[in-house]
Design a protein around this motif. Structure first.
Motif, PDB file in Angstrom:
ATOM      1  N   GLU A  65      -9.314  12.687  -0.914  1.00 34.45           N
ATOM      2  CA  GLU A  65     -10.454  11.992  -0.323  1.00 34.45           C
ATOM      3  C   GLU A  65     -11.738  12.798  -0.456  1.00 34.45           C
ATOM      4  O   GLU A  65     -12.815  12.242  -0.658  1.00 34.45           O
ATOM      5  N   SER A  66     -11.631  14.118  -0.351  1.00 31.87           N
ATOM      6  CA  SER A  66     -12.825  14.956  -0.437  1.00 31.87           C
ATOM      7  C   SER A  66     -13.409  14.996  -1.839  1.00 31.87           C
ATOM      8  O   SER A  66     -14.538  15.466  -2.033  1.00 31.87           O
ATOM      9  N   CYS A  67     -12.682  14.461  -2.825  1.00 32.61           N
ATOM     10  CA  CYS A  67     -13.195  14.422  -4.198  1.00 32.61           C
ATOM     11  C   CYS A  67     -14.490  13.620  -4.296  1.00 32.61           C
ATOM     12  O   CYS A  67     -15.283  13.818  -5.222  1.00 32.61           O
ATOM     13  N   VAL A  68     -14.716  12.712  -3.352  1.00 34.76           N
ATOM     14  CA  VAL A  68     -15.900  11.844  -3.427  1.00 34.76           C
ATOM     15  C   VAL A  68     -17.140  12.503  -2.813  1.00 34.76           C
ATOM     16  O   VAL A  68     -18.230  11.926  -2.858  1.00 34.76           O
ATOM     17  N   LEU A  69     -17.000  13.697  -2.269  1.00 36.24           N
ATOM     18  CA  LEU A  69     -18.105  14.335  -1.545  1.00 36.24           C
ATOM     19  C   LEU A  69     -19.395  14.441  -2.356  1.00 36.24           C
ATOM     20  O   LEU A  69     -20.484  14.189  -1.817  1.00 36.24           O
ATOM     21  N   PRO A  70     -19.350  14.809  -3.650  1.00 31.29           N
ATOM     22  CA  PRO A  70     -20.613  14.904  -4.401  1.00 31.29           C
ATOM     23  C   PRO A  70     -21.412  13.612  -4.426  1.00 31.29           C
ATOM     24  O   PRO A  70     -22.654  13.637  -4.460  1.00 31.29           O
ATOM     25  N   LEU A  71     -20.736  12.459  -4.430  1.00 31.16           N
ATOM     26  CA  LEU A  71     -21.446  11.189  -4.404  1.00 31.16           C
ATOM     27  C   LEU A  71     -22.031  10.912  -3.023  1.00 31.16           C
ATOM     28  O   LEU A  71     -23.134  10.372  -2.901  1.00 31.16           O
ATOM     29  N   ASP A 114     -19.995   1.228  -3.812  1.00 32.82           N
ATOM     30  CA  ASP A 114     -18.588   0.924  -3.547  1.00 32.82           C
ATOM     31  C   ASP A 114     -18.001   1.930  -2.573  1.00 32.82           C
ATOM     32  O   ASP A 114     -17.266   1.570  -1.642  1.00 32.82           O
ATOM     33  N   LEU A 115     -18.309   3.180  -2.798  1.00 35.15           N
ATOM     34  CA  LEU A 115     -17.778   4.249  -1.949  1.00 35.15           C
ATOM     35  C   LEU A 115     -18.273   4.120  -0.518  1.00 35.15           C
ATOM     36  O   LEU A 115     -17.484   4.221   0.430  1.00 35.15           O
ATOM     37  N   ILE A 116     -19.550   3.901  -0.340  1.00 32.52           N
ATOM     38  CA  ILE A 116     -20.096   3.797   1.016  1.00 32.52           C
ATOM     39  C   ILE A 116     -19.509   2.593   1.740  1.00 32.52           C
ATOM     40  O   ILE A 116     -19.212   2.669   2.948  1.00 32.52           O
ATOM     41  N   ARG A 117     -19.307   1.497   1.033  1.00 33.08           N
ATOM     42  CA  ARG A 117     -18.653   0.346   1.670  1.00 33.08           C
ATOM     43  C   ARG A 117     -17.228   0.690   2.081  1.00 33.08           C
ATOM     44  O   ARG A 117     -16.758   0.263   3.142  1.00 33.08           O
ATOM     45  N   MET A 118     -16.529   1.478   1.270  1.00 29.95           N
ATOM     46  CA  MET A 118     -15.157   1.854   1.609  1.00 29.95           C
ATOM     47  C   MET A 118     -15.081   2.762   2.831  1.00 29.95           C
ATOM     48  O   MET A 118     -14.045   2.798   3.508  1.00 29.95           O
ATOM     49  N   PRO A 123     -10.365   5.256   6.926  1.00 30.79           N
ATOM     50  CA  PRO A 123     -10.655   6.346   7.876  1.00 30.79           C
ATOM     51  C   PRO A 123     -10.822   7.715   7.218  1.00 30.79           C
ATOM     52  O   PRO A 123     -11.680   8.493   7.631  1.00 30.79           O
ATOM     53  N   ALA A 124     -10.023   8.014   6.196  1.00 26.94           N
ATOM     54  CA  ALA A 124     -10.112   9.334   5.560  1.00 26.94           C
ATOM     55  C   ALA A 124     -11.440   9.491   4.829  1.00 26.94           C
ATOM     56  O   ALA A 124     -12.041  10.573   4.839  1.00 26.94           O
ATOM     57  N   LEU A 125     -11.915   8.424   4.195  1.00 28.54           N
ATOM     58  CA  LEU A 125     -13.214   8.484   3.524  1.00 28.54           C
ATOM     59  C   LEU A 125     -14.339   8.507   4.550  1.00 28.54           C
ATOM     60  O   LEU A 125     -15.372   9.158   4.330  1.00 28.54           O
ATOM     61  N   VAL A 128     -14.901  12.018   5.604  1.00 27.30           N
ATOM     62  CA  VAL A 128     -15.664  12.798   4.625  1.00 27.30           C
ATOM     63  C   VAL A 128     -17.148  12.454   4.720  1.00 27.30           C
ATOM     64  O   VAL A 128     -18.016  13.338   4.668  1.00 27.30           O
ATOM     65  N   TRP A 129     -17.477  11.180   4.873  1.00 31.97           N
ATOM     66  CA  TRP A 129     -18.854  10.703   4.994  1.00 31.97           C
ATOM     67  C   TRP A 129     -19.527  11.299   6.225  1.00 31.97           C
ATOM     68  O   TRP A 129     -20.644  11.819   6.160  1.00 31.97           O
ATOM     69  N   LEU A 130     -18.831  11.255   7.359  1.00 34.02           N
ATOM     70  CA  LEU A 130     -19.403  11.792   8.589  1.00 34.02           C
ATOM     71  C   LEU A 130     -19.515  13.318   8.520  1.00 34.02           C
ATOM     72  O   LEU A 130     -20.465  13.894   9.058  1.00 34.02           O
TER      73      LEU A 130
END
Length: 207
Positions: A65-71, A114-118, A123-125, A128-130
């Motif tokens: 899940e943390s793979c998306v952090l750069p975006l 797409d990522l922000i909507r997810m 919950p895991a994403l 990472v967002w928060l």
């Protein structure tokens, strides 16, 4: 000069390559998450889609899940960078309005939207967002403290930083939700969401 850096204080070639790889991993993770779901996606699949080993992937990110952090941090990094160039005689609202008017906002790519909507359904994403916004809070607080001449630990500065942080997050989430079916949505729509969120934040608590 410190080893690994360029003479002008920018990123070294190694650091740029590392950042590019992390971004490529993030895009691949989002593609897999949207096509087959977060639960069904493995770190090994993400690594394979980028052409790297799982071992290399885990050196860059602790979880899939943390793979998306750069975006997720792209817009925050942009906001922080812009605030470092905030003129002393300009209000925060006017400064962001001018930034939007110039069209300097970062590109809202389909992968990011797409990522922000997810993040609202996974919950895991969401965690990472928060976490990305939580990590940005002391940075924003430091910028506001220097602006006001107050201590970075001052409660008012902390509240103002949290308010700005929340407004930025709400604006991006609102844009992603509103334009889910419009991948070609222009910068003007993102600017309107940002302006509305910052104006709401500037009202304080009128309840």
């Amino acid at each position: 000069m410190r080893q690994g850096t360029t003479g002008d204080g920018g990123l070294s070639l190694v650091e740029r390559r590392k950042a590019a790889l992390r971004f490529e991993i993030a895009c691949a993770a989002v593609h897999l998450f949207t096509s087959q779901g977060v639960a069904a996606t493995t770190g090994e699949q993400i690594a394979q889609s980028v052409g790297i080993s799982s071992r290399t992937l885990w050196r860059h990110f602790p979880t899939k899940e943390s793979c998306v952090l750069p975006l997720l941090t792209a817009a925050l990094d942009f906001a922080v960078d812009r605030l470092r160039h905030w003129p002393a005689e300009t209000s925060l609202l006017d400064f962001f309005a001018e930034t939007c008017r110039k069209g300097d906002l970062p590109a809202a790519t389909p992968e990011i939207l797409d990522l922000i909507r997810m993040t609202s359904t996974e919950p895991a994403l969401r965690a990472v967002w928060l976490q990305a916004h939580d990590d940005a809070l002391p940075v924003l607080g430091g910028l506001l403290a220097r602006r006001s001449g107050a201590d970075s630990g001052d409660l008012r500065v902390t509240v103002h930083a949290a308010t700005l942080n929340g407004a930025l997050r709400a604006a991006v989430e609102d844009f992603a939700r509103r334009y889910a079916d419009r991948p070609d949505a222009a910068d003007a729509e993102l600017a309107r969401c940002l302006d509305a969120a910052l104006r709401a934040a500037s009202e304080g608590l009128p309840y």
